[in-house]
Design an enzyme around this catalytic site. Structure first.
Site, PDB file in Angstrom:
ATOM      1  N   LYS A  96       6.617   0.126  -3.373  1.00 35.35           N
ATOM      2  CA  LYS A  96       6.651   1.271  -4.295  1.00 35.35           C
ATOM      3  C   LYS A  96       7.029   0.847  -5.717  1.00 35.35           C
ATOM      4  O   LYS A  96       6.537   1.425  -6.679  1.00 35.35           O
ATOM      5  CB  LYS A  96       7.587   2.354  -3.753  1.00 35.35           C
ATOM      6  CG  LYS A  96       7.122   2.957  -2.424  1.00 35.35           C
ATOM      7  CD  LYS A  96       5.731   3.593  -2.503  1.00 35.35           C
ATOM      8  CE  LYS A  96       5.379   4.381  -1.247  1.00 35.35           C
ATOM      9  NZ  LYS A  96       4.033   5.001  -1.340  1.00 35.35           N
ATOM     10  N   ASP A 107      -9.853   3.307   6.002  1.00 30.41           N
ATOM     11  CA  ASP A 107      -8.617   2.536   6.134  1.00 30.41           C
ATOM     12  C   ASP A 107      -8.395   1.838   4.795  1.00 30.41           C
ATOM     13  O   ASP A 107      -9.182   0.957   4.417  1.00 30.41           O
ATOM     14  CB  ASP A 107      -8.775   1.523   7.276  1.00 30.41           C
ATOM     15  CG  ASP A 107      -7.541   0.665   7.454  1.00 30.41           C
ATOM     16  OD1 ASP A 107      -6.644   0.694   6.587  1.00 30.41           O
ATOM     17  OD2 ASP A 107      -7.482  -0.070   8.463  1.00 30.41           O
ATOM     18  N   VAL A 108      -7.327   2.222   4.079  1.00 28.89           N
ATOM     19  CA  VAL A 108      -7.126   1.656   2.735  1.00 28.89           C
ATOM     20  C   VAL A 108      -6.743   0.180   2.770  1.00 28.89           C
ATOM     21  O   VAL A 108      -6.685  -0.465   1.730  1.00 28.89           O
ATOM     22  CB  VAL A 108      -6.104   2.460   1.895  1.00 28.89           C
ATOM     23  CG1 VAL A 108      -6.532   3.890   1.704  1.00 28.89           C
ATOM     24  CG2 VAL A 108      -4.698   2.348   2.477  1.00 28.89           C
ATOM     25  N   TYR A 156       9.247  -1.249   1.929  1.00 31.53           N
ATOM     26  CA  TYR A 156       8.779   0.013   1.319  1.00 31.53           C
ATOM     27  C   TYR A 156       9.149   0.032  -0.166  1.00 31.53           C
ATOM     28  O   TYR A 156       8.326   0.347  -1.026  1.00 31.53           O
ATOM     29  CB  TYR A 156       9.418   1.184   2.076  1.00 31.53           C
ATOM     30  CG  TYR A 156       8.903   2.548   1.697  1.00 31.53           C
ATOM     31  CD1 TYR A 156       7.702   3.031   2.208  1.00 31.53           C
ATOM     32  CD2 TYR A 156       9.624   3.377   0.835  1.00 31.53           C
ATOM     33  CE1 TYR A 156       7.238   4.296   1.872  1.00 31.53           C
ATOM     34  CE2 TYR A 156       9.164   4.634   0.500  1.00 31.53           C
ATOM     35  CZ  TYR A 156       7.975   5.097   1.020  1.00 31.53           C
ATOM     36  OH  TYR A 156       7.514   6.351   0.686  1.00 31.53           O
ATOM     37  N   VAL A 163      10.213  14.452   1.363  1.00 31.96           N
ATOM     38  CA  VAL A 163       9.265  15.556   1.537  1.00 31.96           C
ATOM     39  C   VAL A 163       9.023  15.681   3.033  1.00 31.96           C
ATOM     40  O   VAL A 163       8.802  14.664   3.710  1.00 31.96           O
ATOM     41  CB  VAL A 163       7.919  15.249   0.827  1.00 31.96           C
ATOM     42  CG1 VAL A 163       6.958  16.424   0.981  1.00 31.96           C
ATOM     43  CG2 VAL A 163       8.123  14.909  -0.646  1.00 31.96           C
ATOM     44  N   ASN A 182      -2.879   7.907  -2.239  1.00 28.89           N
ATOM     45  CA  ASN A 182      -1.701   8.559  -1.648  1.00 28.89           C
ATOM     46  C   ASN A 182      -1.296   7.982  -0.290  1.00 28.89           C
ATOM     47  O   ASN A 182      -0.159   8.184   0.150  1.00 28.89           O
ATOM     48  CB  ASN A 182      -2.019  10.054  -1.499  1.00 28.89           C
ATOM     49  CG  ASN A 182      -0.858  10.864  -0.997  1.00 28.89           C
ATOM     50  OD1 ASN A 182       0.195  10.909  -1.620  1.00 28.89           O
ATOM     51  ND2 ASN A 182      -1.036  11.493   0.164  1.00 28.89           N
TER      52      ASN A 182
HETATM   53  N1  LIG Z   1       7.539  12.102   2.917  1.00 27.69           N
HETATM   54  C1  LIG Z   1       8.384  11.589   2.047  1.00 27.69           C
HETATM   55  O1  LIG Z   1       9.600  11.848   2.093  1.00 27.69           O
HETATM   56  C2  LIG Z   1       7.886  10.675   0.966  1.00 27.69           C
HETATM   57  C3  LIG Z   1       8.765  10.331  -0.068  1.00 27.69           C
HETATM   58  C4  LIG Z   1       8.332   9.494  -1.078  1.00 27.69           C
HETATM   59  C5  LIG Z   1       7.026   9.042  -1.074  1.00 27.69           C
HETATM   60  N2  LIG Z   1       6.177   9.397  -0.067  1.00 27.69           N
HETATM   61  C6  LIG Z   1       4.810   8.886  -0.114  1.00 27.69           C
HETATM   62  O2  LIG Z   1       3.907   9.964  -0.056  1.00 27.69           O
HETATM   63  C7  LIG Z   1       2.649   9.494   0.442  1.00 27.69           C
HETATM   64  C8  LIG Z   1       2.161  10.453   1.491  1.00 27.69           C
HETATM   65  O3  LIG Z   1       3.009  10.352   2.625  1.00 27.69           O
HETATM   66  P1  LIG Z   1       3.464  11.631   3.486  1.00 27.69           P
HETATM   67  O4  LIG Z   1       4.926  11.737   3.387  1.00 27.69           O
HETATM   68  O5  LIG Z   1       2.616  12.800   3.174  1.00 27.69           O
HETATM   69  O6  LIG Z   1       3.203  11.066   4.969  1.00 27.69           O
HETATM   70  P2  LIG Z   1       2.015  11.433   5.974  1.00 27.69           P
HETATM   71  O7  LIG Z   1       2.127  10.438   7.085  1.00 27.69           O
HETATM   72  O8  LIG Z   1       2.055  12.874   6.302  1.00 27.69           O
HETATM   73  O9  LIG Z   1       0.719  11.138   5.104  1.00 27.69           O
HETATM   74  C9  LIG Z   1       0.266   9.834   4.848  1.00 27.69           C
HETATM   75  C10 LIG Z   1      -1.186   9.743   5.250  1.00 27.69           C
HETATM   76  O10 LIG Z   1      -1.614   8.396   5.040  1.00 27.69           O
HETATM   77  C11 LIG Z   1      -2.491   8.074   6.104  1.00 27.69           C
HETATM   78  N3  LIG Z   1      -2.613   6.644   6.296  1.00 27.69           N
HETATM   79  C12 LIG Z   1      -1.728   5.784   6.859  1.00 27.69           C
HETATM   80  N4  LIG Z   1      -2.241   4.542   6.888  1.00 27.69           N
HETATM   81  C13 LIG Z   1      -3.471   4.617   6.326  1.00 27.69           C
HETATM   82  C14 LIG Z   1      -4.486   3.684   6.076  1.00 27.69           C
HETATM   83  N5  LIG Z   1      -4.358   2.396   6.415  1.00 27.69           N
HETATM   84  N6  LIG Z   1      -5.626   4.114   5.487  1.00 27.69           N
HETATM   85  C15 LIG Z   1      -5.787   5.415   5.155  1.00 27.69           C
HETATM   86  N7  LIG Z   1      -4.867   6.357   5.366  1.00 27.69           N
HETATM   87  C16 LIG Z   1      -3.717   5.958   5.943  1.00 27.69           C
HETATM   88  C17 LIG Z   1      -1.864   8.744   7.331  1.00 27.69           C
HETATM   89  O11 LIG Z   1      -2.802   8.895   8.377  1.00 27.69           O
HETATM   90  C18 LIG Z   1      -1.388  10.076   6.747  1.00 27.69           C
HETATM   91  O12 LIG Z   1      -2.349  11.098   6.890  1.00 27.69           O
HETATM   92  C19 LIG Z   1       2.908   8.062   0.941  1.00 27.69           C
HETATM   93  O13 LIG Z   1       2.442   7.142  -0.014  1.00 27.69           O
HETATM   94  C20 LIG Z   1       4.424   8.014   1.045  1.00 27.69           C
HETATM   95  O14 LIG Z   1       4.908   6.686   0.913  1.00 27.69           O
HETATM   96  C21 LIG Z   1       6.582  10.210   0.942  1.00 27.69           C
END
Ligand SMILES: NC(=O)c1ccc[n+]([C@@H]2O[C@H](COP(=O)([O-])OP(=O)(O)OC[C@H]3O[C@@H](n4cnc5c(N)ncnc54)[C@H](O)[C@@H]3O)[C@@H](O)[C@H]2O)c1
Length: 242
Positions: free
Chosen positions: A128, A31-32, A124, A157, A58
């Site tokens: 960021k 847990d980050v 958010y 994404v 990430n």
């Molecule tokens: N999906 C998008 O459109 C998008 C756009 C811009 C940025 N992002 C960023 O990309 C990164 C990855 O997100 P994603 O879109 O793949 O979503 P996702 O939910 O598929 O992946 C995020 C992962 O983080 C994990 N997570 C959540 N809380 C946590 C914690 N406390 N400790 C450890 N792990 C934890 C989740 O279990 C998940 O597996 C994030 O930082 C997100 O903000 C995503």
């Protein structure tokens, strides 16, 4: 490759997918938002592999809600994961990279860290922007010491983010939720390949939707007031809640 996640099911699935590709995978529950978890992750990874080449901070979650109606618990939840989680990753792993004089840090921010893209996800955006500033400062600190830094700023994404997203503050989201104009989503392999390419070619800023985002960053830099006025014009008008 070490994988860390708080979601054990997804962690096991990702580790199995890597093993299928012939990559040795070390899944670690982490847990980050916990200092102890991130430090234990570092220790376990160094025990298993002896060194680290690339650290990717990430983990991220989303929180929707008008900023002035969100509780401090809600603000703290997202900031502890999306911003302080990255700080924890840096505190745990950067001394190791620095002492080796090599390696790479990739922090995942978002286009939300480059300009105010919407008014419904302000915590958010706050986190960021912090990750982008942290990463830029970190590049000044680490590149002269032989360690690279990149910041990944994706647009939309397709991912599992909807599973962990929270709606906070106002009880009935129909009172305020409106659709924000966003670019089409890309699939997760796109940011994956771009990050590998950025490390190989030693680039800092990684964008999944380069054309519109570079154009917006340039306009924002040239005239921040005109850019803000154009964004207000472009976005739906927020309701003035009671
Ligand atoms: N999906 C998008 O459109 C998008 C756009 C811009 C940025 N992002 C960023 O990309 C990164 C990855 O997100 P994603 O879109 O793949 O979503 P996702 O939910 O598929 O992946 C995020 C992962 O983080 C994990 N997570 C959540 N809380 C946590 C914690 N406390 N400790 C450890 N792990 C934890 C989740 O279990 C998940 O597996 C994030 O930082 C997100 O903000 C995503």
């Amino acid at each position: 490759m070490a994988l860390a996640d708080v979601n054990d099911t997804r962690l096991a699935e990702s580790a199995a997918a890597l093993e299928e590709l012939g990559v040795r995978a070390l899944p670690v529950h982490c847990d980050v938002s916990s200092d102890a978890d991130v430090e234990a992750l570092r220790d376990e990874v160094l025990d298993a592999f002896g060194h680290v080449d690339v650290v990717m901070n990430n983990a991220g979650v989303a929180l929707l809600g008008p900023p002035d109606t969100l509780s401090m618990e809600e603000w703290d939840w997202i900031l502890q994961i999306n911003l302080v989680g990255v700080i924890r990753g840096i505190r745990a792993f950067v001394p190791h990279l620095r002492h080796r004089g090599r390696g790479w840090v990739v922090n995942t921010a978002s286009v939300a860290g480059l300009y105010g893209y919407a008014w419904d996800t302000i915590p958010y955006i706050t986190a960021k922007f912090g990750v982008v500033g942290l990463s830029e400062g970190l590049a000044l600190y680490l590149r002269p010491l032989g360690v690279g830094v990149s910041v990944l700023c994706p647009g939309l994404v397709s991912s599992n983010m909807g599973d962990t997203a929270r709606i906070g503050g106002v009880q009935d989201p129909r009172q305020w939720i409106q659709e924000m104009p966003l670019e089409e989503p890309v699939t997760p392999d796109v940011p994956g390949r771009l990050v590998c390419d950025a490390i190989e070619t030693e680039r800092f800023l990684v964008l999944t939707h380069p054309e519109p985002i570079r154009e917006r960053i340039a306009r924002r830099g040239a005239d921040p007031d005109a850019f803000l006025a154009a964004q207000i014009e472009r976005l739906p008008t927020p309701p003035n809640l009671p």
